[in-house]
Enzyme design. Structure first.
Site, PDB file in Angstrom:
ATOM      1  N   ARG A   5       0.845  -1.188   0.000  1.00 53.17           N
ATOM      2  CA  ARG A   5       0.000   0.000   0.000  1.00 53.17           C
ATOM      3  C   ARG A   5       0.880   1.236   0.000  1.00 53.17           C
ATOM      4  O   ARG A   5       2.020   1.216   0.451  1.00 53.17           O
ATOM      5  CB  ARG A   5      -0.897   0.005   1.242  1.00 53.17           C
ATOM      6  CG  ARG A   5      -2.064  -0.963   1.116  1.00 53.17           C
ATOM      7  CD  ARG A   5      -2.972  -0.912   2.322  1.00 53.17           C
ATOM      8  NE  ARG A   5      -2.330  -1.487   3.473  1.00 53.17           N
ATOM      9  CZ  ARG A   5      -1.818  -0.809   4.475  1.00 53.17           C
ATOM     10  NH1 ARG A   5      -1.896   0.519   4.507  1.00 53.17           N
ATOM     11  NH2 ARG A   5      -1.231  -1.420   5.486  1.00 53.17           N
ATOM     12  N   TYR A   8      -1.750  -3.604  -6.583  1.00 53.91           N
ATOM     13  CA  TYR A   8      -1.509  -4.260  -5.300  1.00 53.91           C
ATOM     14  C   TYR A   8      -2.789  -4.327  -4.446  1.00 53.91           C
ATOM     15  O   TYR A   8      -3.537  -3.352  -4.350  1.00 53.91           O
ATOM     16  CB  TYR A   8      -0.410  -3.531  -4.501  1.00 53.91           C
ATOM     17  CG  TYR A   8      -0.304  -4.104  -3.114  1.00 53.91           C
ATOM     18  CD1 TYR A   8       0.290  -5.346  -2.912  1.00 53.91           C
ATOM     19  CD2 TYR A   8      -0.882  -3.464  -2.023  1.00 53.91           C
ATOM     20  CE1 TYR A   8       0.322  -5.913  -1.655  1.00 53.91           C
ATOM     21  CE2 TYR A   8      -0.852  -4.024  -0.756  1.00 53.91           C
ATOM     22  CZ  TYR A   8      -0.239  -5.258  -0.577  1.00 53.91           C
ATOM     23  OH  TYR A   8      -0.226  -5.823   0.668  1.00 53.91           O
ATOM     24  N   GLY A  50      -4.320  -3.970  -1.284  1.00 57.31           N
ATOM     25  CA  GLY A  50      -5.022  -2.888  -0.598  1.00 57.31           C
ATOM     26  C   GLY A  50      -5.266  -1.662  -1.473  1.00 57.31           C
ATOM     27  O   GLY A  50      -6.135  -0.845  -1.163  1.00 57.31           O
ATOM     28  N   LYS A 108      -9.603  -2.575   1.953  1.00 60.16           N
ATOM     29  CA  LYS A 108      -9.365  -1.422   2.827  1.00 60.16           C
ATOM     30  C   LYS A 108     -10.175  -0.193   2.390  1.00 60.16           C
ATOM     31  O   LYS A 108     -10.642   0.577   3.219  1.00 60.16           O
ATOM     32  CB  LYS A 108      -7.884  -1.070   2.846  1.00 60.16           C
ATOM     33  CG  LYS A 108      -6.968  -2.230   3.146  1.00 60.16           C
ATOM     34  CD  LYS A 108      -7.147  -2.770   4.545  1.00 60.16           C
ATOM     35  CE  LYS A 108      -6.072  -3.770   4.835  1.00 60.16           C
ATOM     36  NZ  LYS A 108      -5.969  -4.529   5.953  1.00 60.16           N
ATOM     37  N   HIS A 122     -10.457  -2.708  11.770  1.00 55.79           N
ATOM     38  CA  HIS A 122      -9.361  -3.513  11.238  1.00 55.79           C
ATOM     39  C   HIS A 122      -9.082  -4.636  12.227  1.00 55.79           C
ATOM     40  O   HIS A 122      -8.071  -4.621  12.934  1.00 55.79           O
ATOM     41  CB  HIS A 122      -8.146  -2.583  11.073  1.00 55.79           C
ATOM     42  CG  HIS A 122      -7.015  -3.168  10.305  1.00 55.79           C
ATOM     43  ND1 HIS A 122      -5.726  -2.703  10.420  1.00 55.79           N
ATOM     44  CD2 HIS A 122      -6.975  -4.155   9.386  1.00 55.79           C
ATOM     45  CE1 HIS A 122      -4.930  -3.391   9.603  1.00 55.79           C
ATOM     46  NE2 HIS A 122      -5.665  -4.279   8.971  1.00 55.79           N
ATOM     47  N   SER A 134      -0.958  -3.968  10.437  1.00 56.32           N
ATOM     48  CA  SER A 134      -0.680  -4.963   9.396  1.00 56.32           C
ATOM     49  C   SER A 134       0.587  -5.749   9.720  1.00 56.32           C
ATOM     50  O   SER A 134       1.565  -5.186  10.212  1.00 56.32           O
ATOM     51  CB  SER A 134      -0.480  -4.269   8.052  1.00 56.32           C
ATOM     52  OG  SER A 134      -1.681  -3.680   7.654  1.00 56.32           O
ATOM     53  N   ALA A 135       0.520  -7.048   9.417  1.00 53.59           N
ATOM     54  CA  ALA A 135       1.693  -7.911   9.562  1.00 53.59           C
ATOM     55  C   ALA A 135       2.239  -7.985  10.990  1.00 53.59           C
ATOM     56  O   ALA A 135       3.437  -8.020  11.210  1.00 53.59           O
ATOM     57  CB  ALA A 135       2.784  -7.504   8.579  1.00 53.59           C
ATOM     58  N   CYS A 136       1.342  -7.989  11.976  1.00 56.54           N
ATOM     59  CA  CYS A 136       1.741  -8.196  13.377  1.00 56.54           C
ATOM     60  C   CYS A 136       1.212  -9.528  13.899  1.00 56.54           C
ATOM     61  O   CYS A 136       1.080  -9.714  15.099  1.00 56.54           O
ATOM     62  CB  CYS A 136       1.205  -7.089  14.271  1.00 56.54           C
ATOM     63  SG  CYS A 136       2.210  -5.620  14.283  1.00 56.54           S
ATOM     64  N   GLY A 137       0.834 -10.413  12.989  1.00 57.39           N
ATOM     65  CA  GLY A 137       0.387 -11.729  13.432  1.00 57.39           C
ATOM     66  C   GLY A 137      -1.113 -11.849  13.596  1.00 57.39           C
ATOM     67  O   GLY A 137      -1.600 -12.732  14.288  1.00 57.39           O
ATOM     68  N   LYS A 138      -1.871 -10.973  12.925  1.00 57.53           N
ATOM     69  CA  LYS A 138      -3.330 -11.053  13.018  1.00 57.53           C
ATOM     70  C   LYS A 138      -3.835 -12.364  12.424  1.00 57.53           C
ATOM     71  O   LYS A 138      -4.682 -13.040  13.001  1.00 57.53           O
ATOM     72  CB  LYS A 138      -3.957  -9.873  12.281  1.00 57.53           C
ATOM     73  CG  LYS A 138      -4.902  -9.145  13.178  1.00 57.53           C
ATOM     74  CD  LYS A 138      -5.327  -7.769  12.769  1.00 57.53           C
ATOM     75  CE  LYS A 138      -6.193  -7.651  11.567  1.00 57.53           C
ATOM     76  NZ  LYS A 138      -5.635  -6.862  10.509  1.00 57.53           N
ATOM     77  N   THR A 139      -3.304 -12.701  11.255  1.00 59.19           N
ATOM     78  CA  THR A 139      -3.746 -13.934  10.602  1.00 59.19           C
ATOM     79  C   THR A 139      -3.388 -15.144  11.476  1.00 59.19           C
ATOM     80  O   THR A 139      -4.190 -16.068  11.620  1.00 59.19           O
ATOM     81  CB  THR A 139      -3.134 -14.039   9.195  1.00 59.19           C
ATOM     82  OG1 THR A 139      -3.520 -12.872   8.467  1.00 59.19           O
ATOM     83  CG2 THR A 139      -3.639 -15.260   8.452  1.00 59.19           C
ATOM     84  N   ASP A 159      -8.990 -10.057   9.137  1.00 62.64           N
ATOM     85  CA  ASP A 159      -8.534  -8.696   8.834  1.00 62.64           C
ATOM     86  C   ASP A 159      -9.549  -7.593   9.155  1.00 62.64           C
ATOM     87  O   ASP A 159      -9.166  -6.548   9.634  1.00 62.64           O
ATOM     88  CB  ASP A 159      -8.141  -8.605   7.351  1.00 62.64           C
ATOM     89  CG  ASP A 159      -7.289  -7.372   7.043  1.00 62.64           C
ATOM     90  OD1 ASP A 159      -6.460  -6.995   7.884  1.00 62.64           O
ATOM     91  OD2 ASP A 159      -7.459  -6.777   5.964  1.00 62.64           O
ATOM     92  N   ARG A 168       2.144 -12.338  -0.858  1.00 61.48           N
ATOM     93  CA  ARG A 168       0.817 -12.667  -0.324  1.00 61.48           C
ATOM     94  C   ARG A 168       0.231 -13.927  -0.931  1.00 61.48           C
ATOM     95  O   ARG A 168       0.589 -14.315  -2.040  1.00 61.48           O
ATOM     96  CB  ARG A 168      -0.146 -11.512  -0.648  1.00 61.48           C
ATOM     97  CG  ARG A 168       0.239 -10.170  -0.044  1.00 61.48           C
ATOM     98  CD  ARG A 168      -0.245 -10.060   1.368  1.00 61.48           C
ATOM     99  NE  ARG A 168       0.226  -8.866   2.056  1.00 61.48           N
ATOM    100  CZ  ARG A 168      -0.336  -8.393   3.167  1.00 61.48           C
ATOM    101  NH1 ARG A 168      -1.383  -8.997   3.680  1.00 61.48           N
ATOM    102  NH2 ARG A 168       0.166  -7.333   3.762  1.00 61.48           N
ATOM    103  N   ARG A 218       3.341  -4.127  18.109  1.00 61.48           N
ATOM    104  CA  ARG A 218       4.660  -4.743  18.148  1.00 61.48           C
ATOM    105  C   ARG A 218       5.555  -3.818  18.959  1.00 61.48           C
ATOM    106  O   ARG A 218       5.978  -2.771  18.459  1.00 61.48           O
ATOM    107  CB  ARG A 218       5.133  -4.860  16.694  1.00 61.48           C
ATOM    108  CG  ARG A 218       6.420  -5.555  16.453  1.00 61.48           C
ATOM    109  CD  ARG A 218       6.708  -5.539  14.960  1.00 61.48           C
ATOM    110  NE  ARG A 218       5.982  -6.593  14.266  1.00 61.48           N
ATOM    111  CZ  ARG A 218       6.448  -7.822  14.083  1.00 61.48           C
ATOM    112  NH1 ARG A 218       7.646  -8.149  14.509  1.00 61.48           N
ATOM    113  NH2 ARG A 218       5.726  -8.714  13.435  1.00 61.48           N
ATOM    114  N   ASP A 268       1.092 -20.503  21.775  1.00 59.40           N
ATOM    115  CA  ASP A 268       1.076 -20.219  23.207  1.00 59.40           C
ATOM    116  C   ASP A 268       0.308 -18.945  23.551  1.00 59.40           C
ATOM    117  O   ASP A 268       0.019 -18.688  24.724  1.00 59.40           O
ATOM    118  CB  ASP A 268       2.504 -20.190  23.751  1.00 59.40           C
ATOM    119  CG  ASP A 268       3.085 -21.594  23.773  1.00 59.40           C
ATOM    120  OD1 ASP A 268       2.357 -22.516  24.205  1.00 59.40           O
ATOM    121  OD2 ASP A 268       4.232 -21.776  23.316  1.00 59.40           O
TER     122      ASP A 268
HETATM  123  O1  SAT Z   1      -3.694  -3.436   2.662  1.00 63.53           O
HETATM  124  S1  SAT Z   1      -3.666  -4.840   2.297  1.00 63.53           S
HETATM  125  O2  SAT Z   1      -5.008  -5.315   2.307  1.00 63.53           O
HETATM  126  O3  SAT Z   1      -3.092  -4.977   0.990  1.00 63.53           O
HETATM  127  C1  SAT Z   1      -2.768  -5.740   3.382  1.00 63.53           C
HETATM  128  C2  SAT Z   1      -2.684  -5.139   4.707  1.00 63.53           C
HETATM  129  O4  SAT Z   1      -1.911  -4.199   4.868  1.00 63.53           O
HETATM  130  O5  SAT Z   1      -3.400  -5.580   5.625  1.00 63.53           O
HETATM  131 MN    MN Z   2      -4.950  -5.499   7.341  1.00 70.44          MN
END
Ligand code: SAT
Ligand code: MN
Length: 585
Positions: free
Chosen positions: A68, A196, A198, A205, A225, A247-252, A276, A368, A399, A495
């Site tokens: 993004r 891309y 997002g 988003k 979010h 984003s990218a802090c382990g949400k998934t 997400d 991704r 984080r 854990d």
């Molecule tokens: O913004 S995206 O949906 O491409 C990915 C993210 O940052 O969560």
């Molecule tokens: Mn996201």
């Protein structure tokens, strides 16, 4: 009967963009097959090994189009004041003057795809319809996985339903012509020169967060979010948690958590509803209910493995579109962290020959997978529930290598809103910018709130006022604390279940907590950490609140709030003052 306003808009866009032909996407198998055929024959996609990754493909983006671009994302509200200090603003007429000409004739010689899509389960009072017009078949293929596409959306729309308009064109992918613009007053998104996720999958988003947050403010609900997960105890009691992380802090990973063996043996179960985005509305019983408006996962590949997130890996085995991962000689995919041993050779995300010795990353750090949510082994039976799931707890996290303990609970909704408003995190690869730098990311919504951030906090306070004692409890977690040697002290991943269980126990009124200056904290004992074999000093660090560090934290928060001037809600200022006095005493 057709929807006249929709037909008229599509016609008008075709007039402007001048495509060779127009294609209404129905979401059918035949349609996607022919698109995959088109894209494999023109080199956009590589078909993967059919036995190992059935019906799956690899795409490589332009090297300048991998994330993004917040600097080129605009909220075009009538007043600058309504976009607030955290968004780029441009007056609607001014943005139209810049972006409209870019669309003139931009689809010349190409197909214009019209994608009707539904955000949320069919028949849900929480769901909404969007229409995306694009000249990118890659976008169509992603949208087909990420949303409920085609007839289901048109049926929901009827003859005169409202819809969010999204206009996208690949343009020539020139970064200086890239605009991701939102026009809240027109329910319109215009996105140019990026393919891309997002930036181009406009349901995600752009609609489900930026425009939906504006609609939520207007209509009395929340677009967040947040992941959504369900936890069932051995006694069969089910609780639902929504959690917001940058984003990218382990949400998934958290959304798809597999509990440690001892929890599984005891009968605990964790189910995934979303990874997400969550839309939260009051139900008839006055509680908040959540739906996941999406239909797929757009997950970060690097770091995903059978150890870290088996459910994610199993979700993207088949019917998946990979972007910017590495390609192995047997037409399977690879990324850093997938296996301990890298492949002997591969083609990297840029399309060049790669070996482990080359020193470069094989997959882009923000590469991704786009995978159907229903392929996730932990997907909840409530995924399609029109009513959504009742929310028992909201979790904020970031984080942070220092200062913030593993978990604490807010004293009440207003304090919880404060915890969300003061979230900070160290930067990751999902957004452009320097990795590692600390930034404020309130409710993980910094790049996604479609209006003034302080008005958004006020909206949270108003919602809390309305819900009263039926509101979810609010917590804050930090999986990323490091010791003086820079080592992560918390094992994380599975854990994290220890922390979730305490949260559930709190909701059930059986979890013990003690008051600290920053909130309610568990005794390490109430998390049953023995099996983790942590060093005593690690446990101490995870549950410590260092007053000197927190004095700095409070001073920094006060400084941050100055950005919001008079708009800062009184309730937030009160929480800052109260925190300061608790720390100082
Ligand atoms: O913004 S995206 O949906 O491409 C990915 C993210 O940052 O969560
Ligand atoms: Mn996201």
């Amino acid at each position: 009967m057709a929807h006249q306003a929709l037909e008229k808009w599509v016609e008008q866009i075709a007039q402007i963009t001048q495509p060779k032909t127009l294609h209404w996407c129905d979401g059918s198998e035949e349609e996607i097959e022919s698109l995959y055929e088109l894209m494999t024959s023109d080199g956009t996609l590589t078909k993967l090994n059919e036995s190992k990754h059935p019906n799956s493909y690899l795409a490589r983006s332009d090297v300048n189009d991998v994330a993004r671009v917040e600097g080129r994302t605009f909220i075009c509200s009538a007043l600058k004041e309504d976009a607030g200090p955290t968004n780029n603003w441009m007056a609607p007429e001014e943005m139209h003057a810049v972006i409209d000409p870019l669309f003139e004739g931009c689809m010349d010689g190409r197909v214009m795809y019209v994608i009707p899509y539904l955000m949320g389960p069919a028949g849900s009072p929480l769901s909404k319809v969007g229409i995306e017009i694009t000249d990118s078949p890659y976008v169509v293929a992603n949208m087909r996985i990420m949303t409920r596409m085609g007839k289901v959306a048109l049926d929901e729309l009827g003859e005169d339903g409202d819809f969010v308009k999204g206009l996208h064109s690949t343009g020539d992918l020139a970064p200086d012509q890239r605009y991701i613009s939102h026009f809240p007053d027109e329910n319109l998104i215009m996105s140019y020169s990026s393919n891309y996720g997002g930036n181009a999958l406009l349901g995600k988003k752009c609609f489900a967060l930026r425009l939906a947050s504006v609609l939520g403010k207007r209509e009395g609900w929340l677009a967040e979010h947040m992941l959504i997960l369900g936890i069932t105890s051995p006694e069969g009691k089910k609780r639902h948690i929504c959690a917001a992380f940058p984003s990218a802090c382990g949400k998934t990973n958290l959304a798809m958590l597999v509990p440690p063996q001892e929890f599984l043996d005891a009968g605990w179960k964790v189910e995934t509803i979303g990874d997400d985005i969550a839309w939260l509305k009051f139900g008839p019983d006055g509680k908040l209910y959540a739906i996941n408006p999406e239909f797929g996962f757009f997950g970060v590949a690097p770091g995903t493995s059978m150890e870290t997130n088996p459910n994610a890996l199993l979700s993207c085995r088949a019917n998946t579109l990979f972007t910017n991962v590495a390609l192995c000689p047997d037409n399977t995919v690879w990324w850093e962290g997938l296996t301990e041993e890298p492949p002997v050779s591969a083609i990297d995300w840029k399309g060049n020959p790669w070996t482990p010795e080359s020193g470069d990353k094989a997959a882009h750090p923000n590469s991704r997978f786009t995978a159907p949510a229903k392929q996730c082994p932990s997907i909840s039976g409530d995924f399609d529930s029109p009513a959504g799931v009742p929310v028992d707890a909201i979790v904020f996290g970031g984080r942070r290598s220092t200062t913030t303990p593993l978990v604490y609970e807010a004293f009440n909704w207003q304090h919880g809103t404060y915890l969300g408003a003061t979230m900070t995190s160290e930067k990751t690869a999902a957004a452009a910018g320097k990795v590692g730098e600390l930034r404020h990311d309130p409710m993980a919504m910094l790049p996604f709130c479609g209006y003034h951030m302080a008005d958004y906090w006020q909206h949270w306070l108003d919602i809390g006022e309305k819900g009263g004692d039926k509101m979810p409890r609010i917590f804050h977690v930090n999986w990323f604390r490091k010791d003086s040697e820079g080592r992560f002290v918390w094992p994380g991943f599975r854990d994290n279940m220890h922390v979730l269980k305490w949260i559930v126990d709190r909701c059930d009124g059986i979890g013990k907590a003690k008051e600290t200056p920053i909130g309610l904290m568990p005794d390490p004992d109430s998390l049953d950490l023995e099996q983790l074999e942590l060093e005593p000093e690690d446990v101490e660090l995870l549950f410590s609140v260092d007053k000197e560090e927190w004095k700095e934290e409070v001073a920094e928060q006060a400084e941050y709030f100055k950005n919001f001037g008079d708009k800062l809600p009184g309730g937030i200022q009160d929480e800052l003052d109260a925190l300061k006095s608790r720390i100082d005493n």
